[in-house]
Design an enzyme around this catalytic site. Structure first.
Site, short mmCIF file in Angstrom:
data_model
loop_
_atom_site.label_atom_id
_atom_site.label_comp_id
_atom_site.label_asym_id
_atom_site.label_seq_id
_atom_site.Cartn_x
_atom_site.Cartn_y
_atom_site.Cartn_z
N ASN A 104 0.86 -1.19 0.00
CA ASN A 104 0.00 0.00 0.00
C ASN A 104 0.89 1.23 0.00
O ASN A 104 2.00 1.21 0.53
CB ASN A 104 -0.87 0.01 1.27
CG ASN A 104 -1.78 1.23 1.35
OD1 ASN A 104 -2.42 1.60 0.34
ND2 ASN A 104 -1.86 1.86 2.50
N HIS A 106 0.84 5.30 1.22
CA HIS A 106 0.12 6.20 2.12
C HIS A 106 0.85 7.55 2.14
O HIS A 106 2.08 7.58 2.25
CB HIS A 106 0.06 5.60 3.52
CG HIS A 106 -0.70 6.46 4.47
ND1 HIS A 106 -2.08 6.58 4.40
CD2 HIS A 106 -0.31 7.27 5.49
CE1 HIS A 106 -2.48 7.43 5.34
NE2 HIS A 106 -1.42 7.86 6.01
N SER A 133 4.84 6.85 2.24
CA SER A 133 5.37 5.56 2.69
C SER A 133 4.75 4.44 1.87
O SER A 133 3.55 4.49 1.55
CB SER A 133 4.99 5.31 4.15
OG SER A 133 5.40 6.37 4.98
N ASP A 142 -3.71 1.44 7.54
CA ASP A 142 -2.36 1.90 7.18
C ASP A 142 -1.27 1.32 8.09
O ASP A 142 -0.32 2.00 8.47
CB ASP A 142 -2.30 3.44 7.16
CG ASP A 142 -3.28 4.01 6.15
OD1 ASP A 142 -3.37 3.48 5.04
OD2 ASP A 142 -3.99 4.99 6.50
N THR A 169 3.89 13.97 -6.21
CA THR A 169 4.96 13.83 -7.22
C THR A 169 5.95 12.75 -6.78
O THR A 169 6.40 11.93 -7.59
CB THR A 169 5.69 15.19 -7.38
OG1 THR A 169 4.73 16.14 -7.80
CG2 THR A 169 6.81 15.12 -8.39
#
Ligand code: GRF
Length: 213
Positions: A104, A106, A133, A142, A169
């Protein structure tokens, strides 16, 4: 054949697009959303990537919805599963089924600010650094072992939007790089520990990403 990645989204899909456009040594093989109106779905369809929608409204209970989601992901036979703005907590069975292959992204320097409004919370706290992260997925919100982070400065006069854009970005560079590293074995989950090979550590350093000691 390159390892395939199934990407789970709920919204605009900018990380999905980055994962596809910057893919090295893996391929985005399928996109699954819990929302039929996720903008990333139409982008995927228009790029020839198979899509599926598994929406809450189609199921009587949350448990049935989560079961169907797991079946949908299994039906794509992925090597890896990448959550990219996917707004559901996965059930333990899902996390177990893809252990070591489920990641994932985050938008905070975890363990700071799990959940929503991460940029506003970093500004409110007066943090001088913020970032994104990527972690192996655990069963909480998370949570799960941290793989790598991209750090951005918080600048004087920053707005939430400016900080979010600067972070995004970096997300678009960090996520394809981490997925490449998981796909080629430069980083692995062993038990609860994230183990980086030396080649991955060197690349992290040259790209300016942080990896846990
Ligand atoms: C990103 O900031 C990601 O880190 C978070 O949700 C957002 C999704 O954006 N989990 P997008 O759909 O990838 O554009």
């Amino acid at each position: 054949m390159a390892p395939t990645v199934t990407v789970l989204i709920s919204g605009r899909g900018s990380n999905l697009i980055a994962l596809h456009e910057k893919a090295q040594g893996y391929r985005v093989g399928a996109v699954i959303s819990n929302r039929a109106d996720a903008a990333g779905l139409s982008w995927a369809a228009s790029h020839g990537i198979p899509t599926q929608v598994v929406s809450r409204e189609s199921f009587a209970s949350l448990a049935q919805h989560k079961e169907a989601l797991l079946e949908a992901v299994k039906s794509t036979s992925p090597d890896l599963v990448a959550l990219a703005g996917f707004m559901m907590i996965l059930q333990p069975e899902f996390v177990e089924a893809f252990s070591g292959r489920l990641v994932n992204i985050h938008p905070s320097l975890l363990p700071k600010y799990p959940g929503l409004d991460t940029h506003a919370r970093a500004l409110a706290a007066g943090d001088s650094k913020h970032g994104a992260s990527v972690h192996f997925v655990g069963t909480g919100l998370d949570t799960g072992p941290l793989i790598a982070q991209a750090v951005v400065p918080v600048l004087a006069g920053d707005t939430e939007e400016a900080l979010a854009a600067r972070t995004l970005t970096e997300e678009h560079k960090l996520y394809p790089w981490v997925v490449k590293c998981v796909a080629n074995g430069a980083v692995k989950l062993e038990g609860d520990a994230v183990v980086w090979e030396e080649r991955g550590r060197r690349e992290a350093q040259s790209q300016g990403f942080q990896i846990p000691e």
